[in-house]
Design a protein around this motif. Sequence first.
Motif, PDB file in Angstrom:
ATOM      1  N   GLU A  65       0.907  -1.276  -0.036  1.00  0.00           N
ATOM      2  CA  GLU A  65      -0.003  -0.107  -0.180  1.00  0.00           C
ATOM      3  C   GLU A  65       0.860   1.269   0.022  1.00  0.00           C
ATOM      4  OE1 GLU A  65      -3.065   0.498   2.731  1.00  0.00           O
ATOM      5  OE2 GLU A  65      -3.531  -1.576   2.665  1.00  0.00           O
ATOM      6  N   ILE A  66       0.590   2.294  -0.868  1.00  0.00           N
ATOM      7  CA  ILE A  66       1.231   3.648  -1.025  1.00  0.00           C
ATOM      8  C   ILE A  66       0.464   4.468  -0.334  1.00  0.00           C
ATOM      9  CG2 ILE A  66       2.302   5.329  -2.495  1.00  0.00           C
ATOM     10  CD1 ILE A  66       3.016   3.164  -4.633  1.00  0.00           C
ATOM     11  N   VAL A  67       0.872   4.918   0.985  1.00  0.00           N
ATOM     12  CA  VAL A  67       0.209   5.425   1.728  1.00  0.00           C
ATOM     13  C   VAL A  67       0.476   7.351   1.913  1.00  0.00           C
ATOM     14  CG1 VAL A  67      -0.875   6.117   4.172  1.00  0.00           C
ATOM     15  CG2 VAL A  67      -0.414   3.648   3.225  1.00  0.00           C
ATOM     16  N   ASN A  68       1.391   7.475   1.618  1.00  0.00           N
ATOM     17  CA  ASN A  68       2.094   8.966   1.738  1.00  0.00           C
ATOM     18  C   ASN A  68       3.463   9.066   0.940  1.00  0.00           C
ATOM     19  OD1 ASN A  68       2.155  11.702   2.693  1.00  0.00           O
ATOM     20  ND2 ASN A  68       1.962  11.167   4.690  1.00  0.00           N
ATOM     21  N   THR A  69       3.696  10.141   0.791  1.00  0.00           N
ATOM     22  CA  THR A  69       5.000  10.614   0.040  1.00  0.00           C
ATOM     23  C   THR A  69       5.724  11.894   0.602  1.00  0.00           C
ATOM     24  OG1 THR A  69       3.800  12.241  -1.224  1.00  0.00           O
ATOM     25  CG2 THR A  69       3.981   9.992  -1.992  1.00  0.00           C
ATOM     26  N   PHE A  70       6.739  12.274   0.416  1.00  0.00           N
ATOM     27  CA  PHE A  70       7.640  13.262   0.853  1.00  0.00           C
ATOM     28  C   PHE A  70       8.642  13.655  -0.443  1.00  0.00           C
ATOM     29  CE2 PHE A  70      10.050  10.051   3.094  1.00  0.00           C
ATOM     30  CZ  PHE A  70      11.573  10.564   2.739  1.00  0.00           C
ATOM     31  N   GLU A  71       8.926  14.907  -0.607  1.00  0.00           N
ATOM     32  CA  GLU A  71       9.797  15.429  -1.589  1.00  0.00           C
ATOM     33  C   GLU A  71      11.194  15.008  -1.184  1.00  0.00           C
ATOM     34  OE1 GLU A  71       9.100  19.226  -2.544  1.00  0.00           O
ATOM     35  OE2 GLU A  71       6.741  19.215  -2.385  1.00  0.00           O
ATOM     36  N   LEU A  72      12.199  14.753  -2.311  1.00  0.00           N
ATOM     37  CA  LEU A  72      13.323  14.673  -2.055  1.00  0.00           C
ATOM     38  C   LEU A  72      14.366  15.844  -2.831  1.00  0.00           C
ATOM     39  CD1 LEU A  72      13.526  10.650  -2.828  1.00  0.00           C
ATOM     40  CD2 LEU A  72      13.790  11.951  -0.813  1.00  0.00           C
ATOM     41  N   ALA A  73      15.487  15.810  -2.310  1.00  0.00           N
ATOM     42  CA  ALA A  73      16.548  16.984  -2.640  1.00  0.00           C
ATOM     43  C   ALA A  73      17.573  16.167  -3.648  1.00  0.00           C
ATOM     44  CB  ALA A  73      17.157  17.585  -1.462  1.00  0.00           C
ATOM     45  N   VAL A  74      18.035  16.691  -4.497  1.00  0.00           N
ATOM     46  CA  VAL A  74      19.369  16.235  -5.381  1.00  0.00           C
ATOM     47  C   VAL A  74      20.199  17.069  -5.218  1.00  0.00           C
ATOM     48  CG1 VAL A  74      17.835  15.362  -6.859  1.00  0.00           C
ATOM     49  CG2 VAL A  74      18.540  17.484  -7.575  1.00  0.00           C
ATOM     50  N   GLU A  75      21.623  16.622  -5.291  1.00  0.00           N
ATOM     51  CA  GLU A  75      22.860  17.398  -5.020  1.00  0.00           C
ATOM     52  C   GLU A  75      23.278  18.118  -6.434  1.00  0.00           C
ATOM     53  OE1 GLU A  75      25.431  14.126  -3.857  1.00  0.00           O
ATOM     54  OE2 GLU A  75      24.626  14.073  -1.646  1.00  0.00           O
ATOM     55  N   LEU A  86      17.211  12.332   2.751  1.00  0.00           N
ATOM     56  CA  LEU A  86      16.322  11.547   2.769  1.00  0.00           C
ATOM     57  C   LEU A  86      16.254  10.883   3.968  1.00  0.00           C
ATOM     58  CD1 LEU A  86      16.289   8.718  -0.238  1.00  0.00           C
ATOM     59  CD2 LEU A  86      15.808   8.029   2.096  1.00  0.00           C
ATOM     60  N   VAL A  87      17.213  10.482   4.493  1.00  0.00           N
ATOM     61  CA  VAL A  87      17.344   9.585   5.875  1.00  0.00           C
ATOM     62  C   VAL A  87      16.576  10.677   6.948  1.00  0.00           C
ATOM     63  CG1 VAL A  87      18.651   8.737   7.638  1.00  0.00           C
ATOM     64  CG2 VAL A  87      19.255   8.239   5.266  1.00  0.00           C
ATOM     65  N   SER A  88      16.975  11.774   7.070  1.00  0.00           N
ATOM     66  CA  SER A  88      16.578  12.737   8.015  1.00  0.00           C
ATOM     67  C   SER A  88      14.859  12.825   7.804  1.00  0.00           C
ATOM     68  CB  SER A  88      16.989  13.967   7.859  1.00  0.00           C
ATOM     69  OG  SER A  88      16.371  15.032   8.687  1.00  0.00           O
ATOM     70  N   ARG A  89      14.376  13.009   6.594  1.00  0.00           N
ATOM     71  CA  ARG A  89      12.916  13.153   6.534  1.00  0.00           C
ATOM     72  C   ARG A  89      12.187  11.728   6.789  1.00  0.00           C
ATOM     73  NH1 ARG A  89       9.865  17.034   6.437  1.00  0.00           N
ATOM     74  NH2 ARG A  89       8.597  16.870   4.362  1.00  0.00           N
ATOM     75  N   ARG A  90      12.793  10.705   6.391  1.00  0.00           N
ATOM     76  CA  ARG A  90      12.325   9.430   6.479  1.00  0.00           C
ATOM     77  C   ARG A  90      12.197   9.217   8.120  1.00  0.00           C
ATOM     78  NH1 ARG A  90      16.117   4.393   5.901  1.00  0.00           N
ATOM     79  NH2 ARG A  90      16.985   5.476   7.779  1.00  0.00           N
ATOM     80  N   ASP A  91      13.371   9.348   8.845  1.00  0.00           N
ATOM     81  CA  ASP A  91      13.288   9.141  10.167  1.00  0.00           C
ATOM     82  C   ASP A  91      12.033  10.063  10.800  1.00  0.00           C
ATOM     83  OD1 ASP A  91      15.246   7.313   9.894  1.00  0.00           O
ATOM     84  OD2 ASP A  91      16.721   8.437  10.666  1.00  0.00           O
ATOM     85  N   GLN A  92      11.887  11.446  10.496  1.00  0.00           N
ATOM     86  CA  GLN A  92      11.096  12.204  11.001  1.00  0.00           C
ATOM     87  C   GLN A  92       9.405  11.635  10.954  1.00  0.00           C
ATOM     88  OE1 GLN A  92      11.840  16.019   8.997  1.00  0.00           O
ATOM     89  NE2 GLN A  92      13.292  16.389  10.238  1.00  0.00           N
ATOM     90  N   TYR A  93       9.124  11.289   9.619  1.00  0.00           N
ATOM     91  CA  TYR A  93       7.938  10.592   9.455  1.00  0.00           C
ATOM     92  C   TYR A  93       7.727   9.552  10.056  1.00  0.00           C
ATOM     93  CZ  TYR A  93       6.193  13.469   5.501  1.00  0.00           C
ATOM     94  OH  TYR A  93       5.614  14.483   4.574  1.00  0.00           O
ATOM     95  N   LYS A  94       8.916   8.706  10.285  1.00  0.00           N
ATOM     96  CA  LYS A  94       8.894   7.346  11.065  1.00  0.00           C
ATOM     97  C   LYS A  94       8.298   7.519  12.586  1.00  0.00           C
ATOM     98  CE  LYS A  94       9.390   2.949  11.342  1.00  0.00           C
ATOM     99  NZ  LYS A  94       8.720   1.927  10.608  1.00  0.00           N
ATOM    100  N   GLN A  95       8.581   8.692  13.100  1.00  0.00           N
ATOM    101  CA  GLN A  95       8.274   9.280  14.569  1.00  0.00           C
ATOM    102  C   GLN A  95       6.616   9.339  14.511  1.00  0.00           C
ATOM    103  OE1 GLN A  95      10.763  12.597  15.734  1.00  0.00           O
ATOM    104  NE2 GLN A  95      12.566  11.286  15.399  1.00  0.00           N
TER     105      GLN A  95
END
Length: 279
Positions: A65-75, A86-95
């Motif tokens: 199931e695809i439930v949510n999304t967040f934008e990513l940054a490129v270098e 990516l890791v920072s945003r993923r951990d924030q959503y995980k909380q």
Amino acid sequence: MSAMDTDEVSVVLPSTTTSGLSLSLHPLPILNISEHLTRLKLQTNSPSPFVLGALLGTQNGREVEIVNTFELAVEGETSSVDHGFLVSRRDQYKQVFPSLEFIGWYTVAPNPTSRHVALHEQFTGYCSTPLLLVLQPSLNTAANSDVNAQTLPFKAYEPSIEIRERTSRSVFIEVAYNVETGEAERIAVDWTARGGGSGTSLESHLQTQRSAVKMLHERILVLVKYVTDVIAGEAPKDYATLRALTALIASLPASENKAFREEFDTEYEDVQLTAFLSP
């Protein structure tokens, strides 16, 4: 950065190759990706900006199931993913959403290309088989005769390996999906689709429910007062009424427990959060 170009050699296997994945797509990712593209078009003044984001959801075997999304940054000006972001945003959503995991990424393009395959490799460290969800604004869904064609300009792909003439290459297999909505999402989408103003059918429905709850509350207060007066000796005992009250109370579910309260609070928070995020 411009959108990825189309390569001559297709990296998508023919429609005769099917995936055994059972995929459900929720409305919130659809709204988020569409808004992401529209906003970048206005910010960059480009008809086809480079759009990149992560997919969050749940996976149980072959059911995803695809439930949510967040934008990513490129270098810089490359297609290299900013992994720290990516890791920072993923951990924030995980909380906030402990049950949601990183399950793939999304972009906007006419079709997946070899550049998407190279970009896809950057996500394998976060998920063994990350999915790819592609928004295709120019897709003519009405004229598409493919049996796997969707009614939305989105296509989902699962990574695979093709072996041909003793050589292997990374490819994508198109995955059919169903749009699935929960109660909280239906309320938020209905409210958003109607402009969020007054006079909607949702508001009328909620007003009716409020009136019914208010009437129920008033009648419960009458019963509570009667029982209080009986206990205080200020009202005569009517055993038939008391037996009816006892039977009514016994038929009620035991709703005041920790599990019920936690589930109720979670559902209430989901409704509020979805309502805030949808506009």
